[in-house]
Design a protein around this motif. Structure first.
Motif, PDB file in Angstrom:
ATOM      1  N   ASN A   1       0.836  -1.542  -0.278  1.00  0.00           N
ATOM      2  CA  ASN A   1      -0.082  -0.250   0.913  1.00  0.00           C
ATOM      3  C   ASN A   1       0.700   1.180   0.436  1.00  0.00           C
ATOM      4  N   LEU A   2       1.692   1.131  -0.858  1.00  0.00           N
ATOM      5  CA  LEU A   2       2.803   2.564  -1.134  1.00  0.00           C
ATOM      6  C   LEU A   2       2.795   2.261  -2.149  1.00  0.00           C
ATOM      7  N   ASP A   3       2.307   3.508  -3.392  1.00  0.00           N
ATOM      8  CA  ASP A   3       2.060   3.395  -4.326  1.00  0.00           C
ATOM      9  C   ASP A   3       2.249   4.874  -5.436  1.00  0.00           C
ATOM     10  N   ALA A   4       2.395   4.606  -6.425  1.00  0.00           N
ATOM     11  CA  ALA A   4       2.222   6.134  -7.207  1.00  0.00           C
ATOM     12  C   ALA A   4       1.084   6.363  -7.943  1.00  0.00           C
ATOM     13  N   ILE A   5       0.900   7.437  -8.128  1.00  0.00           N
ATOM     14  CA  ILE A   5      -0.517   7.537  -8.523  1.00  0.00           C
ATOM     15  C   ILE A   5      -0.886   8.628  -9.218  1.00  0.00           C
ATOM     16  N   GLY A   6      -1.235   9.160 -10.432  1.00  0.00           N
ATOM     17  CA  GLY A   6      -1.436  10.180 -11.191  1.00  0.00           C
ATOM     18  C   GLY A   6      -2.218  11.058 -11.592  1.00  0.00           C
ATOM     19  N   ILE A   7      -2.770  12.281 -11.466  1.00  0.00           N
ATOM     20  CA  ILE A   7      -3.842  12.472 -11.932  1.00  0.00           C
ATOM     21  C   ILE A   7      -3.800  13.164 -13.911  1.00  0.00           C
ATOM     22  N   VAL A   8      -4.493  12.368 -14.474  1.00  0.00           N
ATOM     23  CA  VAL A   8      -4.330  12.652 -15.777  1.00  0.00           C
ATOM     24  C   VAL A   8      -5.322  13.280 -17.160  1.00  0.00           C
ATOM     25  N   SER A   9      -4.920  13.640 -18.035  1.00  0.00           N
ATOM     26  CA  SER A   9      -6.145  14.030 -18.976  1.00  0.00           C
ATOM     27  C   SER A   9      -5.336  14.079 -20.174  1.00  0.00           C
ATOM     28  N   LYS A  10      -5.848  13.935 -20.922  1.00  0.00           N
ATOM     29  CA  LYS A  10      -6.474  13.793 -22.561  1.00  0.00           C
ATOM     30  C   LYS A  10      -5.901  14.619 -23.056  1.00  0.00           C
ATOM     31  N   GLN A  11      -4.179  14.425 -24.150  1.00  0.00           N
ATOM     32  CA  GLN A  11      -3.982  15.718 -25.558  1.00  0.00           C
ATOM     33  C   GLN A  11      -3.824  14.585 -26.457  1.00  0.00           C
ATOM     34  N   ASP A  12      -3.210  15.510 -27.152  1.00  0.00           N
ATOM     35  CA  ASP A  12      -3.119  14.969 -28.843  1.00  0.00           C
ATOM     36  C   ASP A  12      -1.391  15.009 -29.080  1.00  0.00           C
ATOM     37  N   HIS A  13      -1.039  13.774 -29.775  1.00  0.00           N
ATOM     38  CA  HIS A  13      -0.037  13.194 -29.717  1.00  0.00           C
ATOM     39  C   HIS A  13       1.101  13.449 -28.653  1.00  0.00           C
ATOM     40  N   VAL A  14       0.909  13.729 -27.642  1.00  0.00           N
ATOM     41  CA  VAL A  14       2.650  14.477 -26.772  1.00  0.00           C
ATOM     42  C   VAL A  14       2.144  13.619 -25.567  1.00  0.00           C
ATOM     43  N   ILE A  15       3.120  13.561 -25.008  1.00  0.00           N
ATOM     44  CA  ILE A  15       2.919  12.634 -23.364  1.00  0.00           C
ATOM     45  C   ILE A  15       3.191  13.606 -22.727  1.00  0.00           C
ATOM     46  N   LYS A  16       3.133  14.202 -21.618  1.00  0.00           N
ATOM     47  CA  LYS A  16       3.837  15.151 -21.266  1.00  0.00           C
ATOM     48  C   LYS A  16       3.544  14.843 -19.190  1.00  0.00           C
ATOM     49  N   VAL A  17       5.328  14.451 -18.898  1.00  0.00           N
ATOM     50  CA  VAL A  17       4.652  13.903 -17.323  1.00  0.00           C
ATOM     51  C   VAL A  17       5.413  14.911 -16.659  1.00  0.00           C
ATOM     52  N   ILE A  18       5.154  15.271 -15.544  1.00  0.00           N
ATOM     53  CA  ILE A  18       6.146  16.096 -14.424  1.00  0.00           C
ATOM     54  C   ILE A  18       5.696  14.470 -13.120  1.00  0.00           C
ATOM     55  N   SER A  19       6.688  14.457 -12.224  1.00  0.00           N
ATOM     56  CA  SER A  19       6.401  13.250 -11.528  1.00  0.00           C
ATOM     57  C   SER A  19       7.074  13.958 -10.577  1.00  0.00           C
ATOM     58  N   ASP A  20       6.295  14.169  -8.934  1.00  0.00           N
ATOM     59  CA  ASP A  20       7.680  15.048  -8.251  1.00  0.00           C
ATOM     60  C   ASP A  20       8.297  16.139  -8.471  1.00  0.00           C
ATOM     61  N   ASP A  21       9.072  16.482  -8.547  1.00  0.00           N
ATOM     62  CA  ASP A  21       9.837  17.599  -8.861  1.00  0.00           C
ATOM     63  C   ASP A  21      10.716  17.108  -9.905  1.00  0.00           C
ATOM     64  N   PHE A  22      10.112  16.255 -10.943  1.00  0.00           N
ATOM     65  CA  PHE A  22      10.700  15.755 -12.036  1.00  0.00           C
ATOM     66  C   PHE A  22      10.216  16.536 -13.713  1.00  0.00           C
ATOM     67  N   ASP A  23      10.927  17.548 -13.746  1.00  0.00           N
ATOM     68  CA  ASP A  23      10.474  17.884 -15.442  1.00  0.00           C
ATOM     69  C   ASP A  23      10.518  16.923 -16.099  1.00  0.00           C
ATOM     70  N   ILE A  24      10.005  15.876 -16.567  1.00  0.00           N
ATOM     71  CA  ILE A  24      10.057  14.750 -18.203  1.00  0.00           C
ATOM     72  C   ILE A  24      10.063  15.563 -18.760  1.00  0.00           C
ATOM     73  N   LYS A  25      10.527  15.202 -19.792  1.00  0.00           N
ATOM     74  CA  LYS A  25      10.211  16.098 -21.519  1.00  0.00           C
ATOM     75  C   LYS A  25       9.507  15.272 -21.824  1.00  0.00           C
ATOM     76  N   PRO A  26       8.859  16.603 -22.819  1.00  0.00           N
ATOM     77  CA  PRO A  26       7.277  15.818 -23.459  1.00  0.00           C
ATOM     78  C   PRO A  26       8.077  14.386 -24.864  1.00  0.00           C
ATOM     79  N   ILE A  27       7.118  13.335 -24.845  1.00  0.00           N
ATOM     80  CA  ILE A  27       7.433  12.025 -25.222  1.00  0.00           C
ATOM     81  C   ILE A  27       6.384  12.620 -26.628  1.00  0.00           C
ATOM     82  N   ASP A  28       7.432  12.974 -27.913  1.00  0.00           N
ATOM     83  CA  ASP A  28       6.245  12.412 -29.089  1.00  0.00           C
ATOM     84  C   ASP A  28       5.665  11.040 -29.344  1.00  0.00           C
TER      85      ASP A  28
END
Length: 426
Positions: free
Chosen positions: A81-108
């Protein structure tokens, strides 16, 4: 629903029963509500008050099958019961994730090929997961997400596998109606870690994080491992899973970890086999004297003895749980730990014999627990964490006493949770 609406419902208690069920511990309700509310606020700050859904992927703990998977053996693991949770919404063509303090580069999504300059990065894991899902014929698409994780890094609880699993679960929920089998999600995570991230991990971590609950995994055919859920309600046994960080450093332990599969394979090669799962156990014992002469390495033989006993023990533990014999389960967990200590010898590195934090943790745990629980080395070993199954009524005593040795906050009180990768709120 929009982030503000979901937050209001979380804070007001609408999802209390769902949260208690997911995390298997009513005492965590306030913490999780604050955590979810904080994650929703963070998403809104980053991206706006969008229509969102919430996903989760669990951390994991290996319960038995210590160092058997790389020999195509059997493993028992559980989601925690330790986990990763994600607050998520759709968008076109690109995956953009910020994970805690890590600003992950967009994935085309138009460019999912492996990138050499991304090896060892979160970008590689995301790109690898999406690429494999697309190759398998599943629908993929873009999204933006804030992901936060309380899976402890460096504690053998598989923070990277939880991240891979939540990315796969998000794609499953947004674009495949949650119809992708969770073992497939696990395999996709392993592929991403092996091929794109550059780490040759097995499949145990991803399976436990994605599938959830207690699972047994038979790696005889590594391309198609047999994954079975152990349908046991762990909460009814009134025990908690405690993970204790003994503060040992994993630095310079690459050779110690690498020697375990290497030495086991040396024994297998003597019999003309690649891994110990292919070796006849009776033939092995009949050739102990010859092995000593041929290998000049008694430790390799002892590690093989551990493999044969541990591989068999996994199925016996599952039988005990299926028969509701929790005391028998604990006895076998203790036997598994003793085998890891005596035969596998992964509680400290022989070149660093003065630093035996895991050994000390086990010794102190046995003294503190007496007949209130059992303990064993956790995960890969040599440094880091130990595992204890402790009676709920004795947990606070154990935590207080063991933290006198390893410091405040070193003992983490966990539960086995039912679900691995899942959509929490739509």
């Amino acid at each position: 629903m929009k982030t503000t609406e979901i937050k209001e419902q979380v804070v007001s208690g609408k999802y209390d029963a769902l949260i208690e069920d997911l995390y298997a511990d009513p005492s965590l309700l306030d913490y999780q509500k604050q955590r979810y509310a904080g994650a929703l606020d963070k998403y809104q700050t980053l991206f706006g008050d969008d229509e969102v859904s919430i996903y989760s992927a669990a951390g994991r703990s290996e319960i038995s099958g210590n160092h058997t998977d790389h020999q195509h053996g059997c493993v028992l693991a559980g989601s925690i019961n330790l986990d990763a949770i994600g607050i998520v919404s759709k968008q076109d063509h690109v995956i953009k994730v910020i994970s805690d303090d890590f600003d992950i580069k967009p994935i085309d999504l138009n460019d999912l090929d492996k990138k050499e300059n991304e090896i060892g990065t979160s970008e590689a894991l995301i790109r690898g997961v999406v690429s494999k899902l697309k190759e398998l014929g599943y629908n993929v698409g873009g999204f933006k997400a804030f992901i936060t994780s309380d899976v402890l890094m460096g504690a053998g609880l598989s923070s990277s596998a939880a991240f891979e699993s939540i990315i796969g679960t998000i794609i499953d929920g947004l674009y495949n109606d949650m119809k992708i089998d969770m073992v497939t999600i696990a395999k996709v995570g392993q592929y991403a870690e092996n091929v794109y991230f550059g780490k040759p991990c097995g499949l145990m971590d991803q399976c436990a994080c994605a599938v959830g609950g207690l699972i047994s995994i038979d790696f005889k055919d590594t391309s198609n491992p047999i994954v079975n859920s152990v349908n046991v309600d762990f909460s009814k046994y009134d025990h908690s899973l405690c993970i204790v960080d003994t503060k040992g450093s994993h630095a310079d332990l690459t050779d110690a970890y690498g020697a375990v599969p290497q030495e086991m394979k040396e024994v297998a090669h003597y019999f003309g086999k690649e891994v110990l799962r292919e070796v006849d156990e009776d033939e092995f014992y009949a050739n102990i004297a010859n092995l000593r002469t041929a290998l000049n390495n008694d430790r390799a033989i002892l590690r093989a003895i551990h493999f044969f006993n541990e591989n068999r023990r996994v199925n016996t533990i599952v039988e005990r749980l299926n028969k509701d014999d929790f005391e028998g389960f604990k006895t076998l967990i203790q036997e598994s730990g003793n085998s890891s200590y005596k035969f596998l010898q992964n509680v400290y590195a022989d070149f660093d014999y003065k630093n035996q934090a895991v050994s000390l943790g086990l010794a102190m745990s046995e003294m503190i627990l007496k007949d209130h629980g059992v303990c064993r080395v956790h995960g890969g070993g040599f440094a880091g964490t130990i595992q204890a199954f402790v009676e709920n009524s004795y947990v606070e005593t154990y935590k207080e006493e063991i933290e006198k040795v390893f410091g405040k906050g070193s003992c983490h009180i966990l539960k086995v949770r039912k679900l691995g990768g899942c959509k929490v709120i739509d």
